[in-house]
Scaffold this motif. Structure first.
Motif, PDB file in Angstrom:
ATOM      1  N   ASN A 166       0.853  -1.190   0.000  1.00  0.00           N
ATOM      2  CA  ASN A 166       0.000   0.000   0.000  1.00  0.00           C
ATOM      3  C   ASN A 166       0.889   1.240   0.000  1.00  0.00           C
ATOM      4  N   ILE A 167       0.308   2.378  -0.374  1.00  0.00           N
ATOM      5  CA  ILE A 167       1.143   3.555  -0.641  1.00  0.00           C
ATOM      6  C   ILE A 167       1.772   4.140   0.620  1.00  0.00           C
ATOM      7  N   VAL A 168       1.190   3.880   1.800  1.00  0.00           N
ATOM      8  CA  VAL A 168       1.804   4.394   3.029  1.00  0.00           C
ATOM      9  C   VAL A 168       3.085   3.620   3.339  1.00  0.00           C
TER      10      VAL A 168
ATOM     11  N   ALA B 210       5.686   4.432   0.615  1.00  0.00           N
ATOM     12  CA  ALA B 210       6.314   5.747   0.816  1.00  0.00           C
ATOM     13  C   ALA B 210       7.358   5.676   1.925  1.00  0.00           C
TER      14      ALA B 210
ATOM     15  N   ILE C  40       2.350   7.915  -4.336  1.00  0.00           N
ATOM     16  CA  ILE C  40       3.386   7.852  -3.298  1.00  0.00           C
ATOM     17  C   ILE C  40       4.014   9.231  -3.090  1.00  0.00           C
TER      18      ILE C  40
ATOM     19  N   HIS D 262       2.431  12.010  -3.323  1.00  0.00           N
ATOM     20  CA  HIS D 262       1.472  12.695  -2.448  1.00  0.00           C
ATOM     21  C   HIS D 262       1.719  12.324  -0.979  1.00  0.00           C
ATOM     22  N   MET D 263       1.997  11.044  -0.728  1.00  0.00           N
ATOM     23  CA  MET D 263       2.301  10.607   0.646  1.00  0.00           C
ATOM     24  C   MET D 263       3.579  11.285   1.154  1.00  0.00           C
TER      25      MET D 263
ATOM     26  N   ALA E 214       3.235  14.652   2.546  1.00  0.00           N
ATOM     27  CA  ALA E 214       2.765  14.706   3.938  1.00  0.00           C
ATOM     28  C   ALA E 214       3.848  14.246   4.917  1.00  0.00           C
ATOM     29  N   MET E 215       4.627  13.224   4.518  1.00  0.00           N
ATOM     30  CA  MET E 215       5.555  12.579   5.447  1.00  0.00           C
ATOM     31  C   MET E 215       6.946  13.216   5.444  1.00  0.00           C
TER      32      MET E 215
ATOM     33  N   LEU F 242      -6.696  12.535  -2.536  1.00  0.00           N
ATOM     34  CA  LEU F 242      -5.509  13.043  -1.843  1.00  0.00           C
ATOM     35  C   LEU F 242      -5.356  14.562  -2.007  1.00  0.00           C
TER      36      LEU F 242
ATOM     37  N   GLN G  74      -3.078  16.426   0.536  1.00  0.00           N
ATOM     38  CA  GLN G  74      -1.649  16.204   0.256  1.00  0.00           C
ATOM     39  C   GLN G  74      -1.222  16.986  -0.987  1.00  0.00           C
TER      40      GLN G  74
END
Length: 294
Positions: free
Chosen positions: A87-89, A92, A118, A120-121, A124-125, A225, A228
């Protein structure tokens, strides 16, 4: 590290100890210019970026280091025992671990399809890592129709007996959306998707990856998203959209333009989801975009 004359293979450990793979081009240029990080689509791998990475890393005036990542379960990265971690989280976080292992604090990013999600994740991260972004046929909202097409393709793709049949399968499935491609393009595309193992031509990913799309309820709205994406509005952005794309709608593109006033846009004629980055004038335009950044 395994070396060819054009690139080296880099392996690193994810936080759960899976061994993950990246391909590095032009490592000697890491201090010359902003490095570029390439993130492939859902079931794809580093080979999708080979020709573009050669161009960016071998430019006579401004060569730069290019790193392409294989997500867990794809290419030369280990397969995960639990398909739910595709999954993308998680992916990432794997990219952040890889960037740390390579001492890359910030870079330009190219995200094709899943790779763009990813990014976009990452906004955020690890927002400071993103100095410029190229989205290849992806945005903060993806169309259910396009995802349904991808799901059908992954679930029903015939298994080729040899390379020529593999090429014919790709043409049969994608020819309507990609009239711009010639025979050499189709062969490159096919050899990026499949790999030969024990004399058989197989898709280069964990078959359990298909469960991640089979489990999505397409009768419900897909997650979006936009928060993000708003985090990317200060970052230089180039959006590529395949003229025949079913995944990235024109409406989504219009909303992206409203939110990101300086976003640059290229419509790729005669291609669908997702355009081949080494075709036409795309390599020159992508290189020109990154050259304006650093």
């Amino acid at each position: 590290m395994n070396h060819s004359s054009e690139y080296s293979d880099f392996y690193y450990s994810a936080q759960d100890q899976l061994t993950l793979h990246a391909r590095i081009y032009g490592e000697q240029h890491c201090r010359n210019a902003l490095p570029v990080v390439c993130l492939p689509g859902l079931a794809r791998n580093v080979r999708d970026f080979h020709e573009l990475a050669l161009k960016l890393s071998q430019n006579s005036k401004k060569p730069r280091m290019v790193v392409a990542f294989d997500y867990r379960g794809r290419g030369q990265s280990d397969y995960d025992n639990d398909w739910r971690r595709y999954n993308i989280v998680v992916e990432a976080a794997d990219i952040i671990t890889g960037l740390t292992a390579l001492n890359i604090e910030h870079a330009g990013f190219i995200g094709t399809s899943r790779g763009g999600l990813i990014v976009h994740m990452l906004a955020a991260m690890r927002p400071g890592a993103l100095k410029a972004v190229v989205f290849n046929d992806v945005g903060p909202a993806i169309s259910g129709e396009g995802l349904a097409q991808i799901r059908t393709y992954l679930e029903r793709a015939p298994k080729p007996k040899d390379w020529q049949e593999a090429i014919e399968i790709q043409k049969m499935i994608h020819c309507d959306a990609f009239p711009a491609l010639d025979d050499a393009d189709w062969e490159r595309l096919t050899r990026a998707i499949y790999v030969e193992r024990k004399g058989r031509i197989v898709a280069d990913y964990d078959p359990k990856l298909i469960k991640t799309v089979s489990s999505i309820d397409l009768s419900q709205p897909l997650p979006q998203l936009w928060p993000q994406f708003i985090g990317l509005t200060a970052v230089p952005l180039l959006l590529l959209r395949g003229e025949n794309s079913k995944l990235l709608s024109v409406d989504t593109v219009e909303q992206m333009k409203v939110l990101h006033r300086r976003m640059k846009m290229i419509t790729v004629k005669g291609q669908g989801h997702a355009p081949l980055l080494e075709t036409g004038d795309l390599p020159d335009r992508i290189e020109g975009f990154f050259n304006t950044i650093g």
